[in-house]
Scaffold this motif. Structure first.
Motif, short mmCIF file in Angstrom:
data_model
loop_
_atom_site.label_atom_id
_atom_site.label_comp_id
_atom_site.label_asym_id
_atom_site.label_seq_id
_atom_site.Cartn_x
_atom_site.Cartn_y
_atom_site.Cartn_z
N ARG A 18 -5.72 -3.89 5.30
CA ARG A 18 -4.55 -3.05 4.96
C ARG A 18 -4.17 -3.19 3.51
NH1 ARG A 18 -4.62 -2.30 9.62
NH2 ARG A 18 -5.82 -0.70 8.72
N GLN A 19 -3.69 -2.28 2.94
CA GLN A 19 -3.47 -1.95 1.25
C GLN A 19 -2.57 -2.96 1.21
OE1 GLN A 19 -4.67 0.17 -1.00
NE2 GLN A 19 -2.96 0.29 -2.36
N ARG A 21 0.02 -4.42 -1.22
CA ARG A 21 0.87 -4.12 -2.64
C ARG A 21 1.93 -5.15 -3.22
NH1 ARG A 21 1.11 0.13 0.79
NH2 ARG A 21 -0.05 2.28 -0.37
N ARG A 70 1.81 5.16 -13.56
CA ARG A 70 2.59 6.17 -12.89
C ARG A 70 3.12 5.32 -11.71
NH1 ARG A 70 0.30 8.35 -8.09
NH2 ARG A 70 -1.92 7.12 -7.52
N PRO A 72 3.99 5.34 -8.41
CA PRO A 72 3.29 4.83 -7.13
C PRO A 72 2.37 3.66 -7.45
CG PRO A 72 3.08 7.13 -7.35
CD PRO A 72 3.41 6.62 -8.74
N ILE A 73 2.01 3.04 -8.66
CA ILE A 73 1.11 1.95 -8.60
C ILE A 73 1.88 0.68 -9.62
CG2 ILE A 73 -1.03 3.24 -8.66
CD1 ILE A 73 -1.46 2.77 -11.60
N TRP A 75 3.40 -1.56 -8.31
CA TRP A 75 3.19 -2.93 -7.97
C TRP A 75 2.03 -3.72 -8.50
CZ3 TRP A 75 -1.65 -2.65 -5.76
CH2 TRP A 75 -2.13 -1.21 -5.40
N VAL A 119 -6.08 -0.59 -3.46
CA VAL A 119 -6.73 0.57 -4.60
C VAL A 119 -5.28 1.16 -5.28
CG1 VAL A 119 -7.78 2.74 -4.43
CG2 VAL A 119 -8.54 0.90 -2.82
N TRP A 121 -4.89 4.04 -7.91
CA TRP A 121 -5.47 5.17 -8.75
C TRP A 121 -4.53 5.56 -9.88
CZ3 TRP A 121 -7.76 10.31 -6.30
CH2 TRP A 121 -9.20 9.90 -5.88
N ARG A 159 7.19 0.72 -2.13
CA ARG A 159 7.46 2.08 -2.85
C ARG A 159 8.75 2.76 -2.12
NH1 ARG A 159 1.88 4.63 -3.53
NH2 ARG A 159 2.26 4.29 -0.99
N ALA A 163 3.66 5.04 2.01
CA ALA A 163 2.94 5.81 2.69
C ALA A 163 3.06 5.50 4.19
CB ALA A 163 1.50 5.30 2.14
N ARG A 167 -2.59 4.66 12.55
CA ARG A 167 -3.62 5.57 12.38
C ARG A 167 -3.51 6.55 13.73
NH1 ARG A 167 -3.68 3.33 8.46
NH2 ARG A 167 -5.62 2.29 7.38
C1 LIG Z 1 -8.59 6.87 -2.82
C2 LIG Z 1 -7.56 6.04 -2.61
C3 LIG Z 1 -6.29 6.30 -3.66
C4 LIG Z 1 -5.29 5.38 -3.40
N1 LIG Z 1 -4.39 5.56 -4.22
C5 LIG Z 1 -3.08 4.47 -4.03
C6 LIG Z 1 -2.30 4.29 -5.32
O1 LIG Z 1 -2.53 4.96 -6.27
N2 LIG Z 1 -1.26 3.78 -4.92
C7 LIG Z 1 -0.93 3.02 -3.73
O2 LIG Z 1 0.20 2.54 -3.53
N3 LIG Z 1 -1.86 3.13 -2.76
C8 LIG Z 1 -2.88 3.84 -3.01
N4 LIG Z 1 -3.95 4.16 -2.02
C9 LIG Z 1 -3.76 3.39 -0.58
C10 LIG Z 1 -3.66 4.22 0.32
O3 LIG Z 1 -2.10 4.39 0.44
C11 LIG Z 1 -3.65 3.21 1.94
O4 LIG Z 1 -4.94 3.26 1.88
C12 LIG Z 1 -2.89 4.03 3.07
O5 LIG Z 1 -1.73 4.32 3.01
C13 LIG Z 1 -3.32 3.21 4.24
O6 LIG Z 1 -2.68 1.96 4.09
P1 LIG Z 1 -2.90 0.90 5.15
O7 LIG Z 1 -4.27 0.51 5.38
O8 LIG Z 1 -2.06 -0.36 4.73
O9 LIG Z 1 -2.29 1.38 6.53
C14 LIG Z 1 -5.20 4.86 -2.03
C15 LIG Z 1 -6.17 4.88 -1.16
C16 LIG Z 1 -7.20 5.51 -1.31
C17 LIG Z 1 -8.34 5.41 -0.28
#
Ligand SMILES: Cc1cc2nc3c(=O)[nH]c(=O)nc-3n(C[C@H](O)[C@H](O)[C@H](O)COP(=O)(O)O)c2cc1C
Length: 184
Positions: A18-19, A21, A70, A72-73, A75, A119, A121, A159, A163, A167
């Motif tokens: 998972r992402q 943060r 920005r 959204p990042i 964290w 990740v 951006w 945030r 997001a 899935r």
């Molecule tokens: C190309 C890419 C850019 C992303 N950029 C950000 C970002 O700038 N900030 C952020 O919090 N998450 C970012 N993410 C994470 C996505 O939000 C995350 O993969 C998606 O919500 C699924 O999260 P989960 O696997 O925890 O469910 C990015 C993911 C990808 C693949």
């Protein structure tokens, strides 16, 4: 070679990537950083060009500056470590693909080692230029993202507009033989 049962355990771990943060303050051990970089180094790339360079960022002030690019990042400031991905800037599409592959491998490797990653951006062209300035990256290179690494506190998205998790079901994602034809 993985046995069938431990392959399932590994796949279960991969499925759970998972992402992350929000991180605990503990530093990432140096040998773990090296292992992650070895995984990154062995990632396949288009024509095996290996168009990347990795910047290990453990300077809190630099992470803070990146986090301000920005909202959204934001964290990123709390992560123990970041691995910024720099690309040669020679081939936009294949390098974007290669960047995705190496980023995902870092996230998977972090998870398998008991850590987590995220990740981030940088944003649009001017935010990318600012990230290059902060990280000392030459302007002709491509720099879009940093992968944060650390010990997860939670996988929750803190945030204000998180997001959406979860899935889509396979039934929505998969066709058999021809697009739109029912699979199972
Ligand atoms: C190309 C890419 C850019 C992303 N950029 C950000 C970002 O700038 N900030 C952020 O919090 N998450 C970012 N993410 C994470 C996505 O939000 C995350 O993969 C998606 O919500 C699924 O999260 P989960 O696997 O925890 O469910 C990015 C993911 C990808 C693949």
């Amino acid at each position: 070679m993985a046995t069938r049962s431990n392959a399932h355990q590994v796949l279960e771990q991969i499925r759970k990537v998972r992402q992350i943060r929000q991180y605990r303050p503990d530093p990432v051990p140096a040998d773990v950083v090296t292992e992650l970089l070895e995984v990154a180094r062995w990632t396949g790339s288009s024509r095996n060009i290996q168009p990347w360079h990795f910047i290990v960022v453990d300077d809190r002030e630099i992470l803070r500056q990146i986090s301000r690019l920005r909202a959204p990042i934001n964290w990123v400031a709390e992560a123990s470590l970041g691995i910024a991905i720099v690309l040669d800037g020679a081939s936009e599409i294949s390098e974007a693909y290669d960047e995705g592959r190496v980023s995902e491998r870092l996230l998977i490797a972090a998870k398998l080692l008991g850590l987590g990653g995220g990740v981030a951006w940088y944003g649009d062209a001017s935010q990318q230029a600012e990230a290059k300035r902060i990280l000392g990256i030459p302007p002709e290179r491509t720099a879009r993202s940093i992968v944060t690494i650390g010990y997860p506190r939670t996988a929750r998205d803190p945030r204000p507009s998180p997001a959406r998790g979860g899935r889509k079901p396979l039934a929505e994602l998969v066709s058999l033989n021809r697009y739109g034809e029912r699979w199972r």
